[in-house]
Write an enzyme that holds these catalytic residues in place. Structure first.
Site, PDB file in Angstrom:
ATOM      1  N   ASP A  40      15.815 -10.708 -39.535  1.00 48.25           N
ATOM      2  CA  ASP A  40      16.345 -11.621 -38.671  1.00 48.25           C
ATOM      3  C   ASP A  40      15.367 -12.844 -38.485  1.00 48.25           C
ATOM      4  O   ASP A  40      15.027 -13.224 -39.681  1.00 48.25           O
ATOM      5  CB  ASP A  40      16.399 -11.183 -37.348  1.00 48.25           C
ATOM      6  CG  ASP A  40      17.899  -9.870 -37.129  1.00 48.25           C
ATOM      7  OD1 ASP A  40      18.758  -9.727 -37.615  1.00 48.25           O
ATOM      8  OD2 ASP A  40      17.505  -9.228 -36.035  1.00 48.25           O
ATOM      9  N   LYS A  62      21.224 -16.156 -38.980  1.00 44.70           N
ATOM     10  CA  LYS A  62      22.934 -17.064 -38.392  1.00 44.70           C
ATOM     11  C   LYS A  62      21.892 -18.042 -39.081  1.00 44.70           C
ATOM     12  O   LYS A  62      20.692 -18.536 -39.289  1.00 44.70           O
ATOM     13  CB  LYS A  62      22.703 -17.268 -36.887  1.00 44.70           C
ATOM     14  CG  LYS A  62      23.867 -18.167 -37.020  1.00 44.70           C
ATOM     15  CD  LYS A  62      24.315 -18.090 -35.479  1.00 44.70           C
ATOM     16  CE  LYS A  62      24.923 -18.179 -34.828  1.00 44.70           C
ATOM     17  NZ  LYS A  62      24.422 -18.601 -33.460  1.00 44.70           N
ATOM     18  N   MET A 174      18.105 -15.785 -23.914  1.00 45.81           N
ATOM     19  CA  MET A 174      19.202 -15.620 -24.488  1.00 45.81           C
ATOM     20  C   MET A 174      19.852 -16.721 -22.774  1.00 45.81           C
ATOM     21  O   MET A 174      21.675 -16.790 -22.742  1.00 45.81           O
ATOM     22  CB  MET A 174      20.500 -15.077 -24.437  1.00 45.81           C
ATOM     23  CG  MET A 174      19.558 -14.384 -25.750  1.00 45.81           C
ATOM     24  SD  MET A 174      20.845 -12.645 -26.515  1.00 45.81           S
ATOM     25  CE  MET A 174      20.714 -11.314 -25.977  1.00 45.81           C
TER      26      MET A 174
END
Ligand code: SAH
Length: 273
Positions: A40, A62, A174
């Site tokens: 990740d 990402k 988050m």
């Protein structure tokens, strides 16, 4: 327990947050021997240096300006590589089962009859506050803590903010983008706007920064903060000024972070302690 990589098995390994030294001994051993590593975005680059030269590395995070690899594609890769009889490490930031979608990967593997193991990691939910000098529980201050996501996408089962307001310590992952909204929910549920709050940014890295304030000022505090950040709400957050031990932002000339792992009481801290 000795973790030894078996062919055809998938290992969900927690990398810990920030500092690469926070991975467990078992996780590191598996990482060193794995034939495939699927990793990740928040995994420290030094950990990737431990991977075998001949191993296949697959980035599942990402890319700038792009979406993450869809979860179904990640599941498919894990199953496919295990069926090729290779040992696979799925390396995730923090702990694989704390907002890491590790459970979904395990379900997919179980359904496909692929053997797997979970190697727990140090979660930022506990370590980020700790690196900011904040114990998530503290005798006579907070007997309990809850870890909650501030992310709106998981609102399918939205947290019960009324209940959370009564827990003691709240650790929000988050949550940077929704701090105003979260503070509104908690104040609406009866939490005092003067409740101490701390935001620990990039914990356990040379960029670590801890910002403190109150529930009433949290929205303003968050504006100047950058992800990844962990938010702590509750009386324990005020311990930051007294227990600070990590020299934030100080790195030795060779770039080693370890030199900053010293308890260095500030004049204020020594008076209070
Ligand atoms: N599985 C991870 C959490 C994944 S969700 C764990 O157990 O730690 C990602 C969130 O974790 C980030 O948005 C942030 O809230 C937190 N986080 C991850 N790394 C962090 C770090 N180095 N410092 C502060 N917070 C961090």
């Amino acid at each position: 327990m000795h973790y030894r990589p078996e062919h055809g098995t998938v290992y969900l390994v927690g990398a810990g947050p920030g500092d690469p030294d926070l991975i467990t001994a078992g996780g590191l051993r598996l990482l060193r021997h794995a034939e495939v590593v699927v990793f990740d975005r928040l995994v420290h680059p030094d950990l990737l240096d431990c991977i075998r030269m001949d191993a296949e590395r697959i980035y599942a995070g990402k890319a700038p300006g792009q979406h993450s690899m869809p979860q179904e594609d990640i599941n498919r890769i894990l199953i496919d590589r295990a069926r090729q009889c290779r040992s696979v490490v799925r390396l995730k930031g923090g702990d694989p089962f704390v907002f890491g979608r590790g459970g979904e990967e395990c379900l997919a593997l179980a359904e496909a009859n692929i053997p797997f193991q979970v190697i727990s990691g140090v979660s930022s939910a506990i370590a980020a506050p700790a690196f900011g000098g904040i114990p998530v529980t503290h005798r006579n201050v907070s007997p309990a803590f809850a870890v909650v996501t501030g992310h709106s996408c998981t609102a399918g089962r939205a947290p019960d903010w009324n209940a959370l307001a009564r827990v003691g310590t709240l650790v929000i992952l988050m949550g940077l983008g929704r701090l105003n909204w979260i503070a509104g929910q908690l104040i609406g549920a009866g939490l005092d706007p003067e409740t101490p709050v701390a935001i620990v940014e990039s914990a356990a890295t040379e960029n670590q920064r801890t910002v403190s304030g109150t529930l009433g000022t949290i929205g303003l505090l968050g504006v100047g903060c950058a992800a990844p950040a962990t938010v702590v709400i509750g009386e324990v957050a005020s311990l930051h000024s007294r227990i600070t031990w990590f020299n934030e932002g100080i790195v030795s000339s060779d770039g080693a972070l370890h030199d900053s792992f010293v308890y260095n009481p500030s004049p204020t801290a020594s008076v209070l302690l």
